[in-house]
Design an enzyme around this catalytic site. Structure first.
Site: not given
Length: 419
Positions: A15, A39-40, A219
């Site tokens: 994402k 964490g992105h 998520q």
């Protein structure tokens, strides 16, 4: 225009990259739930950066980044993250934190770790997310707005510590000190005070001005507290409903809902995973996709793409288009599988199982595909993809009846195809 980006699997769908890519057409990026357990990962100028709380739009100038009321925030970790982003020369002045967001502190982290040791093990990150949401719903949590009145804040904090200490004492754990905790929280709050506001007004004002707003989930659908594989889930609503309650916008304002899915599947922690692959092929897939958690570093479990599950996610979220990520990871496989359904006790299921034990016993039904065995890293147009890769994508579209509008095959922004 208001666009929502949601994960369709168990998180880690990519994402961050897709949101970063889409931000070029948006004025505001909003996170609506979760905490720093997510964490992105974004790659900017050959450097990988992992954001845990600040929205992924931070890498563009003049984009407002909003941390919505649906989040639970570890103030100390957010301070460190903002400092780090500031040192990179990024615009940290346009970060906004909801005064209705709840706060995570050492109380929640200690209870989280203790729960994992003494209670049911579901594989949490032990960052206090679950307890913070738990106290929120018990109406004993701490919000940023509580600091506006010192006496009220002290009253709330004392009540929270009293409740937490009863639980800790039960297991012979060290008690939480009120004075020390208060000092730490007040100090951290002062550092964040310039960023705190009523973000629901800010978002709706930008919407009325005709600004483009992007909502960023963390998520994925199958970690949703209601629609996920309960109890092996997170503690918030990761699905479309969380956007509304986590930001204060009307559902009527939403224009486009994009669902993110890997070209295969992954899961972190405990819980059923019907298409999980073990052995040599599983190891190859994990290594090819670098499937290790951005937050925890834990090896992710890997499996084949599950369209039976994906259709459930699409239905729940009202998805308008799919963004398919990490297609390049499958390039070296001779054969690739897609799950099209489950069998339970020999019978083909019509619906995705709600009962966790039935899901554990479900046997996936697969359709086999020939691999393309070609490097697609330099591909710029859909028509230039190998025939086998296009057949793979087109089968996903036929089975889900949803267009794959974005295809990602690398970590950089340029490694993206729009259709």
């Amino acid at each position: 225009m208001l666009t929502v980006v949601l994960g369709l699997q168990w998180g880690d769908e990519g994402k961050g990259k897709i949101i970063d890519y889409l931000t070029k057409n948006n004025d505001v990026v909003v996170r609506f739930q979760g905490g720093d357990n997510a964490g992105h990962t974004i790659k900017v100028k050959d450097k990988e950066i992992v954001n845990h709380l600040v929205p992924s739009g931070i890498f563009y100038k003049n984009v407002k980044c909003v941390i919505g009321n649906g989040l639970v925030v570890n103030m100390h970790n957010l301070i460190d993250e903002i400092k780090s982003l500031g040192k990179m020369g990024l615009n940290i002045k346009d970060i906004y934190i909801s005064n209705k967001a709840h706060i995570i502190c050492d109380i929640h982290k200690r209870i989280d770790a203790l729960s994992e040791r003494k209670g049911q093990t579901i594989g949490t990150t032990k960052r206090g997310i679950g307890p913070a949401y738990g106290y929120k719903h018990l109406r004993t949590g701490l919000r940023f707005s509580d600091f506006e009145d010192e006496k009220y804040f002290e009253k709330r904090l004392k009540a929270l510590i009293k409740e937490a200490n009863i639980y800790l004492e039960k297991f012979g754990e060290k008690q939480i000190n009120f004075k020390k905790t208060k000092e730490i929280l007040i100090s951290d709050h002062k550092k964040l005070e310039p960023y705190i506001c009523s973000t629901e007004y800010l978002i709706n004002k930008e919407l009325r001005k005709g600004k483009n707003i992007l909502f960023e989930g963390s998520q994925g659908t199958f970690l949703d507290i209601d629609f996920g594989t309960y109890p092996y889930v997170t503690s918030s609503n990761t699905t479309i409903g969380g956007v509304i309650t986590g930001t204060g916008i009307s559902p009527k304002a939403i224009s486009n809902i994009i669902g993110i899915s890997k070209a295969y599947a992954t899961r972190v922690g405990q819980g059923p995973f019907p298409t999980e692959i073990s052995g040599v092929i599983g190891k190859e897939l994990r290594n090819a996709g670098n499937e290790f958690g951005a937050t925890t570093g834990r090896p992710r479990r890997v499996g084949w793409l599950d369209l039976f599950a994906l259709n459930y996610s699409i239905m729940i979220n009202g998805i308008d288009e799919i963004a398919l990520t990490k297609l390049d990871v499958l390039s070296d496989f001779d054969k690739i599988k897609i799950c099209t359904g489950y069998r339970l006790n020999g019978k083909k299921l019509k619906y995705f199982p709600s009962n966790i034990e039935n899901l554990k016993k479900s046997v996936p039904i697969y359709k086999n595909f020939k691999g393309w065995k070609k490097n697609i890293d330099k591909t710029k147009k859909y028509d230039d993809l190998p025939l086998e890769a296009k057949r793979y994508i087109e089968f996903i579209e036929q089975f889900t009846n949803i267009k794959v509008g974005i295809i990602s095959y690398g970590k950089n922004r340029r490694d993206t195809i729009e259709r």
